[in-house]
Design a protein around this motif. Structure first.
Motif, PDB file in Angstrom:
ATOM      1  N   ASP A 271       0.846  -1.187   0.000  1.00 49.70           N
ATOM      2  CA  ASP A 271       0.000   0.000   0.000  1.00 49.70           C
ATOM      3  C   ASP A 271       0.885   1.242   0.000  1.00 49.70           C
ATOM      4  N   PRO A 272       0.446   2.316  -0.663  1.00 53.86           N
ATOM      5  CA  PRO A 272       1.259   3.541  -0.713  1.00 53.86           C
ATOM      6  C   PRO A 272       1.100   4.368   0.553  1.00 53.86           C
ATOM      7  N   CYS A 273       1.577   3.829   1.669  1.00 56.17           N
ATOM      8  CA  CYS A 273       1.453   4.533   2.945  1.00 56.17           C
ATOM      9  C   CYS A 273       2.762   4.382   3.725  1.00 56.17           C
ATOM     10  N   PRO A 274       3.019   5.283   4.675  1.00 55.77           N
ATOM     11  CA  PRO A 274       4.299   5.241   5.408  1.00 55.77           C
ATOM     12  C   PRO A 274       4.530   3.918   6.136  1.00 55.77           C
ATOM     13  N   GLU A 275       3.453   3.343   6.680  1.00 60.42           N
ATOM     14  CA  GLU A 275       3.598   2.121   7.472  1.00 60.42           C
ATOM     15  C   GLU A 275       4.115   0.949   6.646  1.00 60.42           C
ATOM     16  N   ALA A 276       3.953   1.031   5.311  1.00 59.70           N
ATOM     17  CA  ALA A 276       4.358  -0.087   4.448  1.00 59.70           C
ATOM     18  C   ALA A 276       5.831  -0.031   4.055  1.00 59.70           C
ATOM     19  N   ALA A 326       2.999  13.305   5.756  1.00 66.06           N
ATOM     20  CA  ALA A 326       4.319  13.882   5.468  1.00 66.06           C
ATOM     21  C   ALA A 326       5.289  13.577   6.605  1.00 66.06           C
ATOM     22  N   ARG A 327       4.841  13.771   7.853  1.00 71.11           N
ATOM     23  CA  ARG A 327       5.722  13.495   8.992  1.00 71.11           C
ATOM     24  C   ARG A 327       6.089  12.015   9.059  1.00 71.11           C
ATOM     25  N   ALA A 328       5.082  11.152   8.832  1.00 75.02           N
ATOM     26  CA  ALA A 328       5.353   9.719   8.902  1.00 75.02           C
ATOM     27  C   ALA A 328       6.306   9.289   7.794  1.00 75.02           C
ATOM     28  N   PHE A 329       6.110   9.814   6.583  1.00 79.90           N
ATOM     29  CA  PHE A 329       7.011   9.482   5.474  1.00 79.90           C
ATOM     30  C   PHE A 329       8.418  10.002   5.748  1.00 79.90           C
ATOM     31  N   ARG A 330       8.526  11.223   6.329  1.00 78.77           N
ATOM     32  CA  ARG A 330       9.858  11.752   6.646  1.00 78.77           C
ATOM     33  C   ARG A 330      10.558  10.852   7.650  1.00 78.77           C
ATOM     34  N   GLY A 331       9.784  10.364   8.636  1.00 78.37           N
ATOM     35  CA  GLY A 331      10.373   9.475   9.633  1.00 78.37           C
ATOM     36  C   GLY A 331      10.925   8.199   9.019  1.00 78.37           C
ATOM     37  N   VAL A 332      10.136   7.544   8.155  1.00 80.44           N
ATOM     38  CA  VAL A 332      10.628   6.291   7.559  1.00 80.44           C
ATOM     39  C   VAL A 332      11.709   6.578   6.523  1.00 80.44           C
ATOM     40  N   TYR A 333      11.669   7.757   5.903  1.00 78.92           N
ATOM     41  CA  TYR A 333      12.756   8.146   4.990  1.00 78.92           C
ATOM     42  C   TYR A 333      14.072   8.210   5.764  1.00 78.92           C
ATOM     43  N   LEU A 334      14.065   8.904   6.905  1.00 79.79           N
ATOM     44  CA  LEU A 334      15.290   9.063   7.678  1.00 79.79           C
ATOM     45  C   LEU A 334      15.809   7.721   8.176  1.00 79.79           C
ATOM     46  N   GLU A 335      14.901   6.860   8.630  1.00 81.26           N
ATOM     47  CA  GLU A 335      15.334   5.535   9.092  1.00 81.26           C
ATOM     48  C   GLU A 335      15.924   4.726   7.943  1.00 81.26           C
ATOM     49  N   ILE A 409       6.137  11.139  18.971  1.00 81.03           N
ATOM     50  CA  ILE A 409       7.269  10.346  18.488  1.00 81.03           C
ATOM     51  C   ILE A 409       7.440  10.524  16.979  1.00 81.03           C
ATOM     52  N   ARG A 410       6.324  10.555  16.276  1.00 83.18           N
ATOM     53  CA  ARG A 410       6.387  10.733  14.817  1.00 83.18           C
ATOM     54  C   ARG A 410       6.999  12.081  14.459  1.00 83.18           C
ATOM     55  N   LEU A 411       6.642  13.130  15.198  1.00 80.89           N
ATOM     56  CA  LEU A 411       7.205  14.459  14.955  1.00 80.89           C
ATOM     57  C   LEU A 411       8.715  14.440  15.162  1.00 80.89           C
ATOM     58  N   ILE A 412       9.160  13.819  16.254  1.00 79.02           N
ATOM     59  CA  ILE A 412      10.597  13.763  16.543  1.00 79.02           C
ATOM     60  C   ILE A 412      11.338  12.979  15.465  1.00 79.02           C
ATOM     61  N   ARG A 413      10.766  11.863  15.056  1.00 81.88           N
ATOM     62  CA  ARG A 413      11.448  10.983  14.106  1.00 81.88           C
ATOM     63  C   ARG A 413      11.435  11.531  12.677  1.00 81.88           C
ATOM     64  N   SER A 414      10.679  12.606  12.443  1.00 84.92           N
ATOM     65  CA  SER A 414      10.589  13.178  11.097  1.00 84.92           C
ATOM     66  C   SER A 414      11.635  14.249  10.839  1.00 84.92           C
ATOM     67  N   ASP A 415      12.466  14.552  11.837  1.00 82.32           N
ATOM     68  CA  ASP A 415      13.418  15.655  11.694  1.00 82.32           C
ATOM     69  C   ASP A 415      14.848  15.141  11.724  1.00 82.32           C
ATOM     70  N   ALA A 416      15.620  15.502  10.702  1.00 79.66           N
ATOM     71  CA  ALA A 416      16.980  14.981  10.552  1.00 79.66           C
ATOM     72  C   ALA A 416      17.919  15.438  11.664  1.00 79.66           C
TER      73      ALA A 416
END
Length: 537
Positions: A271-276, A326-335, A409-416
């Motif tokens: 699915d096109p979602c951050p959790e995937a 956007a925040r969730a995608f940024r978080g998984v992008y950084l990870e 947590i999502r907000l924190i994890r979305s910032d580099a």
């Protein structure tokens, strides 16, 4: 101020309207004050009046708006020469200031003294009109200090300048990469226009792909004429070279980039979602996700800096990329990016890539990635902001919940900016109980204790693994962090109690450093430990 009905310059009401517009648009134009600005005025008298009006209007706004953070305003223009050869030489390149200082020089001198006195009071300096060059140099330095994160400065950013009001000064020859905006309330033409506009367009990175000009004189005709003249091409071609695309064009690109990401995720059976995203199989697929979402973030960052978005356009952007998504995608992008970056830096990685069979996204996909973490560092979310947010979270009750634990947590994890501390901050937040209010200081101290305990536990594990005394290894690490220097002789001393031959000792040292280097790098947060690179290969 769209150029169709330009206001008549010189009226107090117009100046107030200009300042209101600047206060409304500055945060968006400068990426939430990540960058700063110049304000070009038509005369010394106008610069004086604008400086006074900024003080007055911001003071009026503060009592009624507790969230309003005043802009730090400075003004700089040359004083009357009065026989001073240095000022006379300076004014050879400042024609408007030279002319202005012929009229009522004493009045202008007193006004500049007052401006410098305000500057001294705000910044704790001791400048005087008699040593004008020192004041002028200090203004330039503070503008350039915008390049440093607030946390790295002694006064945590209070020493910076948000807007410098000028007449002729700084409009030619002054370069500051973190200056991205020029407010204009003076008529500019030809070479002077190009020179002034060029103060903002020193390209820095993906977070500053262009400069901003907010023109309060309706000078589109002058702009078109100047860029055509200096480009040497037809007007339409000149606009393509000099001017960025309008918001609707960028919004369509954002929609296309989001569709491309969705199609890619679906092509992977997800699915096109951050959790995937964590379910992507293979590093090539992860590298492809990084490329897709980085383009989305680049376009979103560009749109964030547009100051003239309509409500409909803002809604269109939100529908394309909802804030929570956007925040969730940024978080998984950084990870994901952190994982791929670590893989790329692993010893022997290059050889393993060469041996890897070709795949759909290319065997060298990871090697070619530019992660551009600067796109994922918010200027308005810093360490202090997060500590304050955690304190507010701790005092929430179920009936007055502003933000859930997972949203925080999502907000924190979305910032580099927090990449090196993501796990620590996340785990700390998970230990907190809501309904038990903590002050910001208690949160800070609690987090520092949590980190210290975690670091101590990690080091104890390493000590036990390598047969070393915990306190001896702790002292070795503390010495490195205190001096930011790795001393090979101290490593030899650390190994001495093991009573090994030189070959075995060397193997033991290398094995220990394989475990210590990642811990040391995490502890120093991007800074360099001299001498450690010998063990980073």
């Amino acid at each position: 101020f769209n150029g169709e009905n330009p206001p008549r310059p010189g009226e107090a009401l117009t100046k107030r309207a200009v300042i209101d517009a600047i206060l409304a648009k500055h945060d968006a134009a400068t990426g939430q004050r990540r960058f700063n600005a110049l304000f070009a005025t038509v005369s010394i008298n106008d610069a004086i009046e604008y400086h006074q009006l900024f003080k007055q209007i911001q003071a009026e706004r503060q009592p009624g708006d507790p969230d309003f953070v005043p802009l730090k305003i400075a003004a700089v223009f040359s004083p009357p020469a009065e026989g001073n050869p240095d000022v006379r030489q300076l004014q050879e390149d400042l024609p408007q200031e030279l002319e202005d200082n012929q009229q009522e020089p004493d009045k202008k001198k007193e006004a500049l003294k007052s401006i410098i006195a305000d500057y001294n009071a705000h910044y704790g300096t001791n400048h005087s009109i008699g040593e004008f060059d020192a004041y002028y140099q200090d203004v330039q330095k503070r503008i350039k200090d915008q390049q440093y994160p607030n946390r790295d400065l002694p006064q945590k950013g209070a020493e910076k300048i948000d807007i410098a009001i000028v007449v002729d000064m700084l409009l030619t020859g002054f370069d500051a990469q973190y200056l991205n905006t020029l407010y204009v309330d003076k008529t500019l033409k030809h070479h002077g226009l190009i020179q002034a506009f060029s103060r903002t367009n020193r390209v820095l990175n993906a977070a500053k792909p262009y400069g901003h000009i907010l023109d309060f004189r309706g000078q589109q005709g002058n702009v078109d004429e100047a860029i055509t003249l200096f480009s040497g091409v037809r007007p339409e071609q000149a606009k393509e070279i000099w001017l960025v695309d309008k918001a609707p064009v960028v919004i369509e690109r954002l929609k296309a980039a989001r569709q491309d990401l969705d199609k890619f995720m679906q092509s992977q059976g997800l699915d096109p979602c951050p959790e995937a995203v964590p379910n992507l199989r293979g590093d090539d697929a992860r590298a492809a996700f990084v490329r897709h979402f980085k383009e989305i973030q680049r376009l979103a960052t560009q749109l964030d800096q547009y100051t003239d978005l309509t409500d409909e356009q803002k809604q269109e952007i939100e529908q394309t990329l909802p804030r929570d998504d956007a925040r969730a995608f940024r978080g998984v992008y950084l990870e994901t990016a952190k994982r791929l970056k670590a893989l790329r830096e692993t010893p022997g990685y290059v050889d393993s890539v060469r041996e890897k069979p070709d795949m759909e996204y290319g065997r060298e996909a990871i090697d070619q990635l530019d992660f551009e973490f600067v796109l994922f560092a918010s200027a308005d979310i810093d360490y202090d902001y997060i500590m304050n947010l955690i304190a507010r979270f701790s005092g929430q009750t179920p009936s007055q919940q502003e933000m859930s634990r997972e949203q925080l947590i999502r907000l924190i994890r979305s910032d580099a900016k927090f990449m090196d501390e993501l796990d620590e901050i996340t785990e700390y937040v998970r230990t907190l109980e809501t309904g038990r209010p903590l002050t910001e200081e208690e949160v800070r101290n609690g987090y520092l204790r949590f980190k210290d305990e975690r670091h101590a536990a990690e080091l104890a594990t390493v000590a036990a693994k390598h047969g070393l005394k915990n306190e001896t290894l702790q002292a070795f690490v503390d010495a490195i962090l205190d001096r930011m220097i790795f001393d090979g002789e101290q490593l030899t001393d650390l190994m001495e109690p093991l009573d090994l031959g030189w070959r075995d000792r060397r193997k033991k040292e290398l094995a220990l450093m394989d475990d210590l280097v990642p811990l040391l790098k995490k502890r120093v947060g991007g800074r360099t430990i001299s001498g450690l690179n010998a063990y980073e290969q």
